[in-house]
Design a protein around this motif. Structure first.
Motif, PDB file in Angstrom:
ATOM      1  N   GLY A   6       0.766  -1.237   0.000  1.00 46.47           N
ATOM      2  CA  GLY A   6       0.000   0.000   0.000  1.00 46.47           C
ATOM      3  C   GLY A   6       0.796   1.286   0.000  1.00 46.47           C
ATOM      4  O   GLY A   6       0.208   2.361  -0.026  1.00 46.47           O
ATOM      5  N   VAL A   7       2.116   1.209   0.014  1.00 43.17           N
ATOM      6  CA  VAL A   7       2.936   2.424   0.059  1.00 43.17           C
ATOM      7  C   VAL A   7       2.976   3.086  -1.311  1.00 43.17           C
ATOM      8  O   VAL A   7       3.115   2.421  -2.339  1.00 43.17           O
ATOM      9  N   GLN A   8       2.861   4.408  -1.301  1.00 46.25           N
ATOM     10  CA  GLN A   8       3.015   5.203  -2.514  1.00 46.25           C
ATOM     11  C   GLN A   8       4.301   6.014  -2.424  1.00 46.25           C
ATOM     12  O   GLN A   8       4.821   6.252  -1.334  1.00 46.25           O
ATOM     13  N   VAL A   9       4.796   6.428  -3.578  1.00 48.09           N
ATOM     14  CA  VAL A   9       5.983   7.276  -3.650  1.00 48.09           C
ATOM     15  C   VAL A   9       5.569   8.575  -4.305  1.00 48.09           C
ATOM     16  O   VAL A   9       4.890   8.575  -5.329  1.00 48.09           O
ATOM     17  N   GLY A  10       5.965   9.694  -3.710  1.00 48.60           N
ATOM     18  CA  GLY A  10       5.596  10.961  -4.314  1.00 48.60           C
ATOM     19  C   GLY A  10       6.270  12.143  -3.665  1.00 48.60           C
ATOM     20  O   GLY A  10       7.140  11.994  -2.815  1.00 48.60           O
ATOM     21  N   CYS A  11       5.852  13.299  -4.093  1.00 52.67           N
ATOM     22  CA  CYS A  11       6.341  14.559  -3.560  1.00 52.67           C
ATOM     23  C   CYS A  11       5.102  15.359  -3.134  1.00 52.67           C
ATOM     24  O   CYS A  11       3.983  14.870  -3.218  1.00 52.67           O
ATOM     25  N   PHE A  12       5.301  16.578  -2.692  1.00 54.28           N
ATOM     26  CA  PHE A  12       4.172  17.342  -2.168  1.00 54.28           C
ATOM     27  C   PHE A  12       2.982  17.426  -3.114  1.00 54.28           C
ATOM     28  O   PHE A  12       1.844  17.234  -2.666  1.00 54.28           O
ATOM     29  N   PRO A  13       3.162  17.664  -4.414  1.00 51.02           N
ATOM     30  CA  PRO A  13       1.972  17.690  -5.276  1.00 51.02           C
ATOM     31  C   PRO A  13       1.189  16.374  -5.236  1.00 51.02           C
ATOM     32  O   PRO A  13      -0.043  16.383  -5.272  1.00 51.02           O
ATOM     33  N   CYS A  14       1.897  15.252  -5.123  1.00 53.87           N
ATOM     34  CA  CYS A  14       1.247  13.938  -5.034  1.00 53.87           C
ATOM     35  C   CYS A  14       0.495  13.807  -3.710  1.00 53.87           C
ATOM     36  O   CYS A  14      -0.628  13.292  -3.677  1.00 53.87           O
ATOM     37  N   LEU A  15       1.115  14.272  -2.641  1.00 54.44           N
ATOM     38  CA  LEU A  15       0.487  14.219  -1.323  1.00 54.44           C
ATOM     39  C   LEU A  15      -0.788  15.051  -1.295  1.00 54.44           C
ATOM     40  O   LEU A  15      -1.831  14.598  -0.811  1.00 54.44           O
ATOM     41  N   TYR A  16      -0.708  16.265  -1.839  1.00 55.20           N
ATOM     42  CA  TYR A  16      -1.891  17.142  -1.853  1.00 55.20           C
ATOM     43  C   TYR A  16      -3.043  16.494  -2.608  1.00 55.20           C
ATOM     44  O   TYR A  16      -4.189  16.518  -2.166  1.00 55.20           O
ATOM     45  N   ALA A  37      -3.492  13.268  -3.208  1.00 53.66           N
ATOM     46  CA  ALA A  37      -3.950  12.058  -2.519  1.00 53.66           C
ATOM     47  C   ALA A  37      -4.841  12.379  -1.326  1.00 53.66           C
ATOM     48  O   ALA A  37      -5.773  11.631  -1.019  1.00 53.66           O
ATOM     49  N   LEU A  38      -4.571  13.486  -0.649  1.00 46.91           N
ATOM     50  CA  LEU A  38      -5.358  13.862   0.525  1.00 46.91           C
ATOM     51  C   LEU A  38      -6.554  14.767   0.185  1.00 46.91           C
ATOM     52  O   LEU A  38      -7.360  15.061   1.065  1.00 46.91           O
ATOM     53  N   ALA A  39      -6.672  15.180  -1.052  1.00 50.23           N
ATOM     54  CA  ALA A  39      -7.717  16.133  -1.436  1.00 50.23           C
ATOM     55  C   ALA A  39      -9.126  15.596  -1.192  1.00 50.23           C
ATOM     56  O   ALA A  39     -10.023  16.349  -0.832  1.00 50.23           O
ATOM     57  N   THR A  40      -9.316  14.309  -1.365  1.00 49.98           N
ATOM     58  CA  THR A  40     -10.655  13.749  -1.181  1.00 49.98           C
ATOM     59  C   THR A  40     -10.979  13.457   0.282  1.00 49.98           C
ATOM     60  O   THR A  40     -12.134  13.216   0.623  1.00 49.98           O
ATOM     61  N   ASN A  41      -9.957  13.468   1.141  1.00 54.18           N
ATOM     62  CA  ASN A  41     -10.152  13.236   2.574  1.00 54.18           C
ATOM     63  C   ASN A  41      -9.137  14.102   3.332  1.00 54.18           C
ATOM     64  O   ASN A  41      -8.211  13.579   3.948  1.00 54.18           O
ATOM     65  N   PRO A  42      -9.291  15.417   3.274  1.00 55.94           N
ATOM     66  CA  PRO A  42      -8.258  16.310   3.814  1.00 55.94           C
ATOM     67  C   PRO A  42      -8.187  16.286   5.342  1.00 55.94           C
ATOM     68  O   PRO A  42      -9.212  16.155   6.017  1.00 55.94           O
ATOM     69  N   PRO A  43      -6.973  16.437   5.863  1.00 53.78           N
ATOM     70  CA  PRO A  43      -6.817  16.530   7.318  1.00 53.78           C
ATOM     71  C   PRO A  43      -7.219  17.901   7.829  1.00 53.78           C
ATOM     72  O   PRO A  43      -7.141  18.893   7.096  1.00 53.78           O
ATOM     73  N   ASP A  44      -7.625  17.954   9.084  1.00 52.69           N
ATOM     74  CA  ASP A  44      -7.854  19.237   9.744  1.00 52.69           C
ATOM     75  C   ASP A  44      -6.531  19.818  10.226  1.00 52.69           C
ATOM     76  O   ASP A  44      -6.392  21.032  10.314  1.00 52.69           O
ATOM     77  N   GLN A  45      -5.603  18.950  10.543  1.00 54.79           N
ATOM     78  CA  GLN A  45      -4.280  19.374  10.996  1.00 54.79           C
ATOM     79  C   GLN A  45      -3.214  18.465  10.425  1.00 54.79           C
ATOM     80  O   GLN A  45      -3.461  17.261  10.233  1.00 54.79           O
TER      81      GLN A  45
END
Length: 133
Positions: free
Chosen positions: A109-119, A121-129
């Protein structure tokens, strides 16, 4: 509350995650919903296939829908990924299209990426913090 963790300090994954956060996640006592974890530097080693903490984390992440992502440059340097840096070229200039970079010998389940990839990936379930450790 939803949180994402960024592991940046030495031993953050092996100690803070492995000895504090992961046991709480396994026991259901962590107190927040963890939506993602991003690993830098030597913290990526925790995600190696066969690593006891990494294997436990992969199981919890699968059960709870937690994103596991490691920095592409960190993973490439430590032979835990094949390909090229996703968003910059070998001369350090930015790319307009991501390069191919995939994990190698990591837990499930591990992905490899940089900040644009992280943003993304988290866009559909964003953190509050976002918490950096």
């Amino acid at each position: 509350m939803k949180v994402a963790y960024v592991f940046i300090s030495p031993r953050a994954a092996s100690y803070k995650l492995g000895q504090m956060i992961l046991p709480q996640l396994e026991a259901g006592t962590h107190g927040v919903e963890v939506v993602g974890m991003f690993f830098f530097d030597d913290n990526v080693y925790t995600l190696r296939r066969g690593d006891p903490i990494g294997e436990r984390l992969a199981r919890v992440a699968r059960e709870k829908g937690i994103l596991l992502m490691m920095c592409d440059m960190c993973a490439l340097e430590r032979h835990l990924a094949h390909g090229s840096p996703r968003w910059c070229d070998s001369s350090g200039h930015g790319r307009t299209e991501p390069a191919e970079c995939r994990p190698t010998d990591t837990v499930e389940g591990v992905q490899v990426g940089c900040f644009p990839c992280l943003y993304r990936a988290l866009a559909t379930n964003p953190p509050d913090q976002v918490i950096s450790l």
